[in-house]
Design an enzyme around this catalytic site. Structure first.
Site, PDB file in Angstrom:
ATOM      1  N   CYS A  23       0.835  -1.211   0.000  1.00 36.94           N
ATOM      2  CA  CYS A  23       0.000   0.000   0.000  1.00 36.94           C
ATOM      3  C   CYS A  23       0.864   1.253   0.000  1.00 36.94           C
ATOM      4  O   CYS A  23       1.765   1.409   0.822  1.00 36.94           O
ATOM      5  CB  CYS A  23      -0.901   0.009   1.232  1.00 36.94           C
ATOM      6  SG  CYS A  23      -1.911   1.497   1.365  1.00 36.94           S
ATOM      7  N   CYS A  75      -0.493   6.202   6.941  1.00 32.72           N
ATOM      8  CA  CYS A  75      -1.856   5.904   7.389  1.00 32.72           C
ATOM      9  C   CYS A  75      -1.818   5.024   8.629  1.00 32.72           C
ATOM     10  O   CYS A  75      -0.979   4.129   8.746  1.00 32.72           O
ATOM     11  CB  CYS A  75      -2.619   5.197   6.263  1.00 32.72           C
ATOM     12  SG  CYS A  75      -4.299   4.713   6.714  1.00 32.72           S
ATOM     13  N   CYS A 127      -3.468   0.316   9.062  1.00 35.24           N
ATOM     14  CA  CYS A 127      -2.761  -0.982   9.149  1.00 35.24           C
ATOM     15  C   CYS A 127      -1.449  -0.785   9.899  1.00 35.24           C
ATOM     16  O   CYS A 127      -0.846   0.278   9.831  1.00 35.24           O
ATOM     17  CB  CYS A 127      -2.439  -1.522   7.758  1.00 35.24           C
ATOM     18  SG  CYS A 127      -3.866  -1.933   6.749  1.00 35.24           S
ATOM     19  N   CYS A 174      -8.109   1.900  -0.456  1.00 27.79           N
ATOM     20  CA  CYS A 174      -7.629   1.229   0.758  1.00 27.79           C
ATOM     21  C   CYS A 174      -7.598  -0.262   0.461  1.00 27.79           C
ATOM     22  O   CYS A 174      -8.600  -0.829   0.018  1.00 27.79           O
ATOM     23  CB  CYS A 174      -8.554   1.524   1.930  1.00 27.79           C
ATOM     24  SG  CYS A 174      -8.180   0.528   3.399  1.00 27.79           S
ATOM     25  N   GLN A 190     -20.220  -8.037  12.218  1.00 30.26           N
ATOM     26  CA  GLN A 190     -18.786  -8.270  12.085  1.00 30.26           C
ATOM     27  C   GLN A 190     -18.235  -7.667  10.788  1.00 30.26           C
ATOM     28  O   GLN A 190     -18.870  -7.744   9.739  1.00 30.26           O
ATOM     29  CB  GLN A 190     -18.479  -9.769  12.122  1.00 30.26           C
ATOM     30  CG  GLN A 190     -18.729 -10.423  13.484  1.00 30.26           C
ATOM     31  CD  GLN A 190     -17.586 -10.209  14.465  1.00 30.26           C
ATOM     32  OE1 GLN A 190     -16.633  -9.494  14.193  1.00 30.26           O
ATOM     33  NE2 GLN A 190     -17.689 -10.841  15.624  1.00 30.26           N
ATOM     34  N   TYR A 218     -25.187 -10.229  24.711  1.00 36.91           N
ATOM     35  CA  TYR A 218     -24.612  -9.272  23.751  1.00 36.91           C
ATOM     36  C   TYR A 218     -24.880  -9.768  22.320  1.00 36.91           C
ATOM     37  O   TYR A 218     -23.985  -9.839  21.485  1.00 36.91           O
ATOM     38  CB  TYR A 218     -23.100  -9.101  23.962  1.00 36.91           C
ATOM     39  CG  TYR A 218     -22.664  -8.817  25.381  1.00 36.91           C
ATOM     40  CD1 TYR A 218     -22.622  -7.512  25.872  1.00 36.91           C
ATOM     41  CD2 TYR A 218     -22.278  -9.846  26.234  1.00 36.91           C
ATOM     42  CE1 TYR A 218     -22.203  -7.242  27.165  1.00 36.91           C
ATOM     43  CE2 TYR A 218     -21.862  -9.584  27.534  1.00 36.91           C
ATOM     44  CZ  TYR A 218     -21.830  -8.284  27.997  1.00 36.91           C
ATOM     45  OH  TYR A 218     -21.423  -8.014  29.285  1.00 36.91           O
ATOM     46  N   GLU A 222     -29.671  -8.000  24.229  1.00 35.42           N
ATOM     47  CA  GLU A 222     -28.805  -6.941  23.692  1.00 35.42           C
ATOM     48  C   GLU A 222     -29.341  -5.605  24.178  1.00 35.42           C
ATOM     49  O   GLU A 222     -30.550  -5.374  24.206  1.00 35.42           O
ATOM     50  CB  GLU A 222     -28.823  -7.005  22.156  1.00 35.42           C
ATOM     51  CG  GLU A 222     -28.254  -5.806  21.433  1.00 35.42           C
ATOM     52  CD  GLU A 222     -26.772  -5.620  21.692  1.00 35.42           C
ATOM     53  OE1 GLU A 222     -26.405  -4.495  22.077  1.00 35.42           O
ATOM     54  OE2 GLU A 222     -25.999  -6.574  21.537  1.00 35.42           O
ATOM     55  N   ASP A 275     -20.312 -12.471  23.708  1.00 33.91           N
ATOM     56  CA  ASP A 275     -19.518 -11.737  22.711  1.00 33.91           C
ATOM     57  C   ASP A 275     -19.580 -10.244  23.050  1.00 33.91           C
ATOM     58  O   ASP A 275     -20.276  -9.473  22.399  1.00 33.91           O
ATOM     59  CB  ASP A 275     -20.055 -12.006  21.307  1.00 33.91           C
ATOM     60  CG  ASP A 275     -19.168 -11.422  20.208  1.00 33.91           C
ATOM     61  OD1 ASP A 275     -18.125 -10.812  20.543  1.00 33.91           O
ATOM     62  OD2 ASP A 275     -19.516 -11.550  19.016  1.00 33.91           O
ATOM     63  N   CYS A 284     -12.973  -9.617  21.149  1.00 34.71           N
ATOM     64  CA  CYS A 284     -12.162  -8.800  20.235  1.00 34.71           C
ATOM     65  C   CYS A 284     -11.010  -8.150  20.985  1.00 34.71           C
ATOM     66  O   CYS A 284     -10.246  -7.377  20.420  1.00 34.71           O
ATOM     67  CB  CYS A 284     -13.014  -7.741  19.548  1.00 34.71           C
ATOM     68  SG  CYS A 284     -13.836  -6.609  20.683  1.00 34.71           S
TER      69      CYS A 284
END
Length: 457
Positions: free
Chosen positions: A75, A81, A84, A163, A287, A316, A337, A385, A412
Site C-alpha cells: 500500500c 496511514c 494498518c 484502501c 462483524q 450481547y 442486547e 460476545d 475482540c
C-alpha cells in the site's frame, strides 16, 4: 532502569520479540526499547526518541540483517496511514504473532498452563475484507476536500483514493463523493473549533449481496445539498440501496450520534452468512469481516457442543447472527442486547430465516438474564460476545449464579477476556481451549473464541 540508553542517540540491537502493538522489542540489560516497523529476529540500527523509567521508544533507521518474514508493504499510504500496522510482516508470520499474543496473555502473564491454544485461523486472501468504512472528512491547507483515514496517533487525515483492506466498492464511492463534495463546496467539520457541518461518511456493504448503505454524519440537524447528493449517488451507484443522515452535535471523538434519518431507499441493507440472511441497520453491530465471521461462528458452534436438547443464552447478541447459528442445533436460544434497534433487527432476521426457536429481548444482559432465571429458564450453554471493554462485572456475577455447563466466549480484546476468565476460574470454571481468528489482517487486532467448562467440584 533509565540511563541504559539516552535520548537522540543511535544504537544497534537484536529484535527479540513483538509488543501487542506489533512493534519490535530490543533489550539492553533487560531494559526494553520498542521500535515500530522492526521485526523479530532482525538486527537493526535505531534512534532513541523517548526514554521512560520502564521502557524507551526507538525509531528504525537501518535494517542491518532483515528477517525472512519481512515483505514490501503493497500500500502506497502504509507509512503514513494508521489503518494498518503489519503490512511489512509476511502474512503467515502475522498469524504466528497473533497466536503468540494470546499465549503470552494466557500462559505467561496468567496461569492457564493447561489450556490448549490453537493456531490462528487466517484468510486465503487477506485483502479487501472490510465491509464497513468510517471515513473522516476534512480540508487541506489549500482548502481542498480530503477523505481518508487518520495518520498514526493523530487526527490528521491522510487523503487517499483506495484502501487495500476495505471493500473495493468503497474505493469507487469515496473517489466520486470527494469530487461531488468539492463541487457543491460543502461545509466540513473542524474538530478543534467544533464548527462546520460534515464530520464523517460511513459506508456499509453486504459482502455477499453487494447492497450498500451510505451514512452522512453531520454536526447539524440538516444535511446541506441533500437533494443534489441523493440525485448524484442514485445515478452513479446501482448498488446503493440506502442513504442516511446521522446527527452528531457532540464535541467528542464518538463517530455517530443517536439520531438517524433515512434520506433514500431502505432502512437496512441485507447480507448473508452461510444459509442465513441478516438485515443490518446503520447502528447495528455486524462483524467487519464476513469471510472470517463464518469461520469464527463455526468454531463457536463446535465449542457449544449442542445436540438439540440445550437451552442457549446469547448475551450481547447484536442482530442475532451467532444466535441464528446456534438455533439450528439448540432446543431454544434466548438473545439479549442493550441496543433496541439491534433487537428489532434480530426479530426480523429470525422471521426471514424461519427461526421459531429463538426469543430476543432488549435490555442489560445481567438484568434480563435474572428475569429469565425467575421465569425458570436454565441454560446449559451461554454464548458471550462483549465489546472491547469485556463483560460487565455485574454480568459475570449473574453468569456465575446462573451456573451453565459451558460458556463460549468470543472476544475482540483478549486482554479483557483473560481478566474475565480469571474471575470465572475462581468460581469453578476451567478454560479448556482458545482459538485465535484473524478478523483484521494487516492490523495488530486478534479475535479469540474460548471454551470454558464448569468443573465437577
Amino acid at each position: 532502569m533509565a540511563g541504559i540508553v539516552n535520548k537522540n542517540e543511535i544504537y544497534t540491537g537484536q529484535v527479540i520479540d513483538f509488543t501487542h502493538e506489533g512493534h519490535g522489542v530490543v533489550k539492553f540489560d533487560r531494559y526494553p526499547i520498542f521500535v515500530p516497523n522492526a521485526i523479530k529476529d532482525e538486527t537493526i540500527e535505531f534512534k532513541v526518541i523517548k526514554v521512560k523509567k520502564q521502557f524507551a521508544i526507538g525509531k528504525l533507521i537501518t535494517i542491518k540483517e532483515a528477517s525472512e518474514n519481512r515483505v514490501e508493504a503493497p500500500c502506497e499510504y502504509y507509512n503514513v496511514c494508521g489503518g494498518c500496522q503489519l503490512q511489512h510482516l509476511g502474512y503467515s508470520a502475522q498469524l504466528e504473532m497473533k497466536k503468540e499474543q494470546v499465549v503470552n496473555l494466557f500462559k505467561r502473564k496468567s496461569n492457564f498452563e493447561d489450556t490448549i491454544i490453537h493456531n490462528t485461523i487466517g484468510m486465503e486472501n487477506p485483502w479487501q475484507y472490510r465491509n464497513k468504512s468510517q471515513i473522516p472528512v476534512g480540508r487541506n491547507r489549500e482548502g481542498e476536500i480530503e477523505l481518508g483515514f487518520y495518520r498514526q496517533r493523530s487526527h490528521d487525515i491522510v487523503n487517499i483514493d483506495h484502501c487495500m483492506i476495505q471493500d473495493e466498492k468503497h474505493d469507487q464511492i469515496m473517489i466520486k463523493l470527494k469530487a461531488l463534495l468539492e463541487q457543491i463546496n460543502i461545509s466540513v467539520y473542524n474538530e478543534q473549533k467544533h464548527k462546520g457541518e460534515l464530520r464523517h461518511i460511513i459506508l456499509r456493504s453486504g459482502y455477499y449481496t453487494g447492497e450498500t448503505m451510505i451514512i452522512f454524519v453531520t454536526n447539524s440537524k440538516q444535511l446541506s445539498h441533500k437533494n443534489k447528493i441523493i440525485e448524484y449517488i442514485t445515478a452513479e451507484f446501482d448498488n446503493v440501496v440506502s442513504i442516511k443522515h446521522n446527527i452528531n452535535l457532540e464535541k467528542s471523538n464518538v463517530i455517530m450520534g443517536n439520531t438517524s434519518h433515512t434520506l433514500y431507499g431502505e432502512e437496512t441493507i441485507t447480507d448473508k452468512l452461510s444459509e442465513y440472511q441478516f438485515k443490518i441497520s446503520d447502528t447495528s453491530f455486524y462483524q467487519i469481516n464476513p469471510v472470517q465471521t463464518e469461520k469464527l461462528y463455526r468454531k463457536a458452534l463446535e465449542y457449544a457442543q449442542l445436540d438439540g436438547e440445550e437451552t442457549v443464552i446469547d448475551a450481547y447478541c447484536g442482530i442475532g447472527t451467532i444466535g441464528s447459528y446456534m438455533s439450528q442445533q439448540a432446543k431454544h436460544v434466548y438473545g439479549v442486547e442493550v441496543v433496541e434497534q439491534a433487537i428489532e433487527n434480530a426479530k426480523e432476521n429470525a422471521e426471514i430465516n424461519h427461526i421459531d426457536n429463538a426469543t430476543w429481548e432488549a435490555g442489560k444482559a445481567e438484568e434480563v438474564i435474572l428475569k429469565w432465571q425467575k421465569e425458570g429458564i436454565k441454560p446449559e450453554v451461554v454464548m458471550v460476545d462483549p465489546p472491547r471493554k469485556g463483560c460487565d462485572q455485574t454480568f459475570i456475577e449473574t453468569l456465575i449464579e446462573l451456573s451453565p455447563k459451558r460458556i463460549v466466549y468470543i472476544s475482540c480484546n483478549p486482554a479483557t477476556q483473560v481478566r474475565d476468565v480469571e474471575i470465572l476460574k475462581r468460581s469453578g470454571y476451567q478454560l479448556k481451549e482458545i482459538t485465535p481468528v484473524d478478523m483484521f489482517p494487516h492490523t495488530t487486532h486478534v479475535e479469540t473464541v474460548a471454551l470454558i467448562e464448569k468443573t465437577n467440584n
